[in-house]
Design an enzyme around this catalytic site. Structure first.
Site, PDB file in Angstrom:
ATOM      1  N   GLN A 255       4.361   9.145   3.155  1.00  0.00           N
ATOM      2  CA  GLN A 255       4.173   8.024   2.246  1.00  0.00           C
ATOM      3  C   GLN A 255       4.980   8.233   0.967  1.00  0.00           C
ATOM      4  O   GLN A 255       5.639   7.314   0.472  1.00  0.00           O
ATOM      5  CB  GLN A 255       2.687   7.866   1.894  1.00  0.00           C
ATOM      6  CG  GLN A 255       2.385   6.569   1.182  1.00  0.00           C
ATOM      7  CD  GLN A 255       2.795   5.379   2.014  1.00  0.00           C
ATOM      8  OE1 GLN A 255       2.479   5.291   3.190  1.00  0.00           O
ATOM      9  NE2 GLN A 255       3.540   4.462   1.446  1.00  0.00           N
ATOM     10  N   HIS A 258       8.676   7.108   0.464  1.00  0.00           N
ATOM     11  CA  HIS A 258       9.065   5.692   0.397  1.00  0.00           C
ATOM     12  C   HIS A 258       9.715   5.342  -0.941  1.00  0.00           C
ATOM     13  O   HIS A 258      10.704   4.622  -0.995  1.00  0.00           O
ATOM     14  CB  HIS A 258       7.855   4.783   0.602  1.00  0.00           C
ATOM     15  CG  HIS A 258       7.643   4.407   2.025  1.00  0.00           C
ATOM     16  ND1 HIS A 258       8.589   3.744   2.761  1.00  0.00           N
ATOM     17  CD2 HIS A 258       6.587   4.582   2.859  1.00  0.00           C
ATOM     18  CE1 HIS A 258       8.131   3.536   3.986  1.00  0.00           C
ATOM     19  NE2 HIS A 258       6.929   4.039   4.078  1.00  0.00           N
ATOM     20  N   GLU A 322      -4.008   0.559   1.829  1.00  0.00           N
ATOM     21  CA  GLU A 322      -3.184  -0.092   2.849  1.00  0.00           C
ATOM     22  C   GLU A 322      -3.289   0.700   4.164  1.00  0.00           C
ATOM     23  O   GLU A 322      -3.607   0.145   5.195  1.00  0.00           O
ATOM     24  CB  GLU A 322      -1.724  -0.117   2.358  1.00  0.00           C
ATOM     25  CG  GLU A 322      -0.759  -0.766   3.328  1.00  0.00           C
ATOM     26  CD  GLU A 322       0.701  -0.512   2.942  1.00  0.00           C
ATOM     27  OE1 GLU A 322       0.957   0.346   2.070  1.00  0.00           O
ATOM     28  OE2 GLU A 322       1.581  -1.162   3.537  1.00  0.00           O
ATOM     29  N   HIS A 323      -3.029   1.995   4.095  1.00  0.00           N
ATOM     30  CA  HIS A 323      -3.174   2.876   5.256  1.00  0.00           C
ATOM     31  C   HIS A 323      -4.268   3.892   4.952  1.00  0.00           C
ATOM     32  O   HIS A 323      -4.241   4.526   3.901  1.00  0.00           O
ATOM     33  CB  HIS A 323      -1.893   3.667   5.520  1.00  0.00           C
ATOM     34  CG  HIS A 323      -0.662   2.828   5.664  1.00  0.00           C
ATOM     35  ND1 HIS A 323       0.212   2.615   4.615  1.00  0.00           N
ATOM     36  CD2 HIS A 323      -0.166   2.152   6.720  1.00  0.00           C
ATOM     37  CE1 HIS A 323       1.210   1.843   5.041  1.00  0.00           C
ATOM     38  NE2 HIS A 323       1.004   1.537   6.298  1.00  0.00           N
ATOM     39  N   ASP A 356       3.510   2.771  11.770  1.00  0.00           N
ATOM     40  CA  ASP A 356       4.676   2.223  11.074  1.00  0.00           C
ATOM     41  C   ASP A 356       5.726   1.743  12.067  1.00  0.00           C
ATOM     42  O   ASP A 356       6.498   0.834  11.778  1.00  0.00           O
ATOM     43  CB  ASP A 356       5.316   3.290  10.174  1.00  0.00           C
ATOM     44  CG  ASP A 356       4.465   3.596   8.952  1.00  0.00           C
ATOM     45  OD1 ASP A 356       3.616   2.760   8.609  1.00  0.00           O
ATOM     46  OD2 ASP A 356       4.654   4.674   8.356  1.00  0.00           O
ATOM     47  N   HIS A 415     -18.075 -43.477   3.193  1.00  0.00           N
ATOM     48  CA  HIS A 415     -18.248 -42.483   4.258  1.00  0.00           C
ATOM     49  C   HIS A 415     -19.383 -42.913   5.192  1.00  0.00           C
ATOM     50  O   HIS A 415     -19.275 -42.791   6.413  1.00  0.00           O
ATOM     51  CB  HIS A 415     -18.564 -41.103   3.667  1.00  0.00           C
ATOM     52  CG  HIS A 415     -17.368 -40.388   3.124  1.00  0.00           C
ATOM     53  ND1 HIS A 415     -16.646 -40.853   2.051  1.00  0.00           N
ATOM     54  CD2 HIS A 415     -16.755 -39.234   3.518  1.00  0.00           C
ATOM     55  CE1 HIS A 415     -15.647 -40.010   1.793  1.00  0.00           C
ATOM     56  NE2 HIS A 415     -15.694 -39.016   2.667  1.00  0.00           N
TER      57      HIS A 415
END
Lengths: 425, 425
Positions: A255, A258, A322-323, A356, A415
Site C-alpha cells: 500500500q 502507491h 478501503e482495504h 488489486d 393524486h
C-alpha cells in the site's frame, strides 16, 4: 510509523482520522478548465494537454491501426496474465446482473425491477509511468456485463501521443474500441459535456490525481454521475498472535508504495507482532524500487496495539478502510463483526494485491472513510434498476381506497382523482 | 401546454430539456448556513429555524409523550391506509436484501459480497401544509430491511414546534423513534456534521425545497453521502390510440399539482388522443383545490405528437422521466424498449399515484434526466455490499504468478512481493 500502545477510546477518533485537505483553490482552477472545455471543445482539450502533459499531437482519438500495433507489443506472458485476471473478474461479476422476479404485492398489483445498463459510460485510466491497465478490466468488465451500449475510455498518452500497449490490450479484451488520448481534468470535462471528438456520457468512472478527482466532483454537481468520491488509497491490517510479521510488512508496503499520501494502518492485539512487523518493514522497504515513496508514506502511518479483538474491531470499523486485511487464522469469525470496509481479505494467505489484480473482486473501492456509506464498484454501478408496475381492474379496486385516503391526507387531490376516475369508469 | 406536432428529430433535444437553473447564489447562501451550524451547533439551528420558519420553540428533539399524542390524533381510516401501504412496500422491498453466494473464481480463491446496512442514516421529510408521511414509509422501510442501526428523522415543525401526527405515526410504524423538529438547510447541516442534539449520520435521504437540495449537494462534496441529486418532480405519459383521455388528463394533473415547476410531458402517436386529452385537462383542472399551481405547471408543459411508437419511445428515452406512464393496452410490449426511466406504470389502470403511495414500489426516484444514470431508492441505497475473499495455499500457488506478472508490468513491486513472500515461505 507512529505507534500507539493501548490508546484510550478518546484517541481513536484521532487515529481513524484522514488528513483533511482544503481544496478550494484546486476546485477553482479545475472549474476554469471545465468551463474552457465546455466552451472550446477539442481545441481547449488540446491546449490543456499541451500545457499540462506536454503533448503536441493533435490527434485525440486512437485509430484502429494504433490499437492493433499496441496489442502486438504486449508480451505473451502479460497477455496471459491479463486474460486469467479478466476471466476471474468476469466469473465474480457476472451473477451481479440480476433479473428480479415479479412480485404481486396485493391481488392484481404486480411490481418488479429490471436492471438496464447505463447507455453511455466513460472510463478514465491514469497514464504515466505505471499504466493502470488492471483498472481497465475492473471497470470494463462490469460495464460489459451490465450491457452498457457505449463505453469510451480516456487516458493521458505519452508525450508523443501514444497510449500504453497494455491499456490498449486490456481495452480490446473488454470490448472497448473508442479510446481517446487525453487526460486530467480536460478529459473529465470532455466526457461530461462532450466535444467534437468525444460524445457526452451519463456516468464517469475511474481513479485519478487530485485534478481528475476535483473535476469529477464538479461535473457531478452539474448532473453527470460519477462512480464515487475518491481519496488516497489505504489499507488497514488487523493482526493477532497468529499473524506472520513478514507477510504483514509486505502487505503494508504494497500500500505504501502507491504514493506518499497512501494511508497505512496496522491494528494488532499482540505487542510481539507489532514489534516484529516494524522490524520486517525496515528490512523489506530497503529493497523496493519505489522505496522513497514507501518510506515517506510509512512516516505518516500508524501502528496501534489494543488489548483485545473487540476493541481492535471497534477501531477498524471506526476507520472504515478501503482495504481491510484480517491476517489471522480466525479471520472468518472475526470478519462477522466487520461493518465498515470496502473489501476484506481473510487469512494469512490473502494479500491485498490478489484483489488489486486477479482474484475476481473489484479494486475500485471507497477510500477516505467513505466505506461507511459507499460500496465498491460492481455491476450495480453500471445499471439502473428501473421499477415497473401493472395494476388490473381488481387491483385498482382493492388498492384504490388506500391511495385516495393517503393522497387526501397529503392534500394532493389530483393524486386521488387519478384513482377515482378509474374506479368510477 | 406547448404542442409539438411531428417535430423533427433536431427539436427533440429541446423537448427533452429541463429548465436549467443557475444556483450559484443559492449555493453561497446555503454554504453560510452549513458553516454556521458546523460551528454553532444547536444554537445556530435554532437561530435559522426562527428566522426561516418562525419557530420559537427551543426544543429540537421530539419527546416520547408528544409522539404518543400525535399517533393518537391520526384517524383510524388513515392509520389503516398507511398500514396497507407499508405492508405492500415491505413485500416489494424485502427480497432486495440479498445474501450473495460464495464464488470460487479459481480453485482455492473464494470471493463473495455481503450486504451490510449503513450504520447511521438520516431522513429528511418536508413539512408544511402537506406533510409527506408517505416518504417516511418509502425511506424508513428499506432502512429497516437493510438493518441500518440508527435511523433519525428531521422535519420542519409547525410554528408552535409540533410535528404533523401522520409523520409521527408513519415513523413509529417503521421503527424510527429519534425525531427532530428542524427543517431546511440547517437540518441537513445537523445531520451531516452533528450537533449537541443530533448525531452525525453517514448518508442523508429525502426530498426538499431548493435549500435542502443545495445543502445536500454541498455536504456530499464534503463526504456525507446522499440518496441522489434532486429536481422538480416530473411525469411523462406515453399514449396511443388505446389510451383513455380522461385518465391521461387526471395523471398529468396529479403531477402538475405538485408545484409550478413540475414537469409534465405527454407523448402520443394519436392526434385524436392529444386533442381529447387537452380538452379533458381544461375540464378537470378547474375542480382542483390546487388549480392555480396546476395551471401554472401546465403552462410549462409539453404535448408531443409523433408518427409512430418507435419515434415516441426514442423521445421518451431521451427525456428519461422520473415517472413514465405507458397508457396503452400494449404497455408491456412497449416497455421492453424503455431504457431510461425511474419508475414505469403499465396500462390504462396503473396511475402514478399508485406508486406514489401504496403499490409497493419506491417513490424516491431520479428527476431531471438523472434516470439516465441513477436508480430510484431501494434497499440497495441503504446497504454497502462489502466484498470478501479468502485464498488457500493452492489458491495463491495458482493465482500468484498472474498477480506478480501484472504488478510488475504496472511497476508496483511491493504488490508483487506480497505474493512472492507467501509463495516462498
Amino acid at each position: 510509523m507512529k505507534i500507539y500502545k493501548n490508546p484510550t477510546q478518546s484517541q481513536w477518533a484521532e487515529i481513524a482520522e484522514r488528513p483533511s485537505i482544503d481544496n478550494t483553490i484546486l476546485l477553482k482552477n479545475v472549474g476554469k478548465i471545465l468551463s474552457d472545455v465546455k466552451k472550446g471543445g477539442d481545441r481547449a482539450v488540446r491546449k490543456y494537454s499541451k500545457k499540462f502533459d506536454g503533448i503536441s499531437s493533435k490527434k485525440i482519438k486512437i485509430g484502429e491501426k494504433e490499437i492493433k500495433k499496441g496489442i502486438a507489443d504486449v508480451s505473451d506472458e502479460l497477455k496471459h496474465a491479463i486474460k486469467v485476471a479478466a476471466e476471474n473478474i468476469r466469473v465474480f461479476h457476472s451473477p451481479q446482473m440480476e433479473s428480479s422476479p415479479r412480485i404481486e404485492t396485493i391481488k392484481g398489483v404486480e411490481c418488479w425491477r429490471k436492471s438496464v445498463g447505463i447507455e453511455r459510460v466513460g472510463i478514465y485510466i491514469p497514464g504515466g509511468s505505471a499504466p493502470l491497465f488492471s483498472t481497465v478490466l475492473m471497470l470494463g468488465i462490469p460495464a460489459q456485463i451490465a450491457g452498457c451500449k457505449h463505453v469510451i475510455l480516456c487516458t493521458p498518452p505519452s508525450k508523443d501521443g501514444k497510449v500504453h500497449p497494455a491499456i490498449l490490450y486490456a481495452a480490446s479484451l473488454v470490448g472497448i474500441s473508442e479510446i481517446y488520448a487525453c487526460g486530467g481534468a480536460q478529459a473529465i470535462a470532455s466526457m461530461a459535456y462532450g466535444t467534437e471528438s468525444i460524445k457526452k456520457v451519463d456516468k464517469i468512472f475511474g481513479p485519478g490525481n487530485q485534478y481528475v478527482t476535483a473535476a469529477k466532483q464538479l461535473v457531478q454537481l452539474e448532473g453527470t454521475a460519477i462512480d464515487m468520491p475518491a481519496g488516497p488509497s489505504e489499507v488497514c491490517v488487523l493482526a493477532d498472535q497468529t499473524s506472520n510479521p513478514a507477510f504483514l510488512a509486505a502487505d503494508l508496503l504494497s500500500q505504501a508504495e502507491h504514493g506518499p499520501d497512501s494511508q497505512v494502518l496496522l491494528v494488532t492485539t499482540s505487542l510481539k507482532i507489532l514489534n516484529d512487523t516494524i522490524e520486517q518493514l525496515n528490512i523489506q522497504v530497503k529493497s523496493l524500487p519505489r522505496n522513497q515513496i514507501a518510506q515517506k508514506s510509512l512516516e505518516n502511518s500508524r501502528a496501534v496495539l489494543l488489548e483485545n479483538m473487540d476493541d481492535a474491531l471497534s477501531l477498524v470499523n471506526a476507520y472504515a478502510a478501503e482495504h481491510l486485511i484480517i491476517a489471522s487464522d480466525d479471520a472468518e469469525h472475526i470478519a462477522d463483526k466487520v461493518v465498515n470496509a470496502g473489501s476484506v481479505f481473510l487469512g494469512n494467505l490473502t494479500p491485498e494485491s490478489a484483489g488489486d489484480y486477479a482474484s475476481g473482486t473489484n479494486h475500485t473501492l471507497p477510500t477516505n472513510g467513505h466505506a461507511r456509506a459507499y460500496s465498491g464498484v460492481s455491476v450495480d454501478s453500471f445499471v439502473r434498476k428501473i421499477t415497473f408496475q401493472k395494476i388490473t381492474h381488481e387491483g385498482i379496486r382493492l388498492l384504490g381506497p388506500t391511495i385516495i385516503e393517503m393522497a387526501q391526507a397529503e392534500q394532493l387531490d389530483a393524486h386521488a382523482n387519478a384513482v377515482k376516475i378509474r374506479l368510477n369508469q
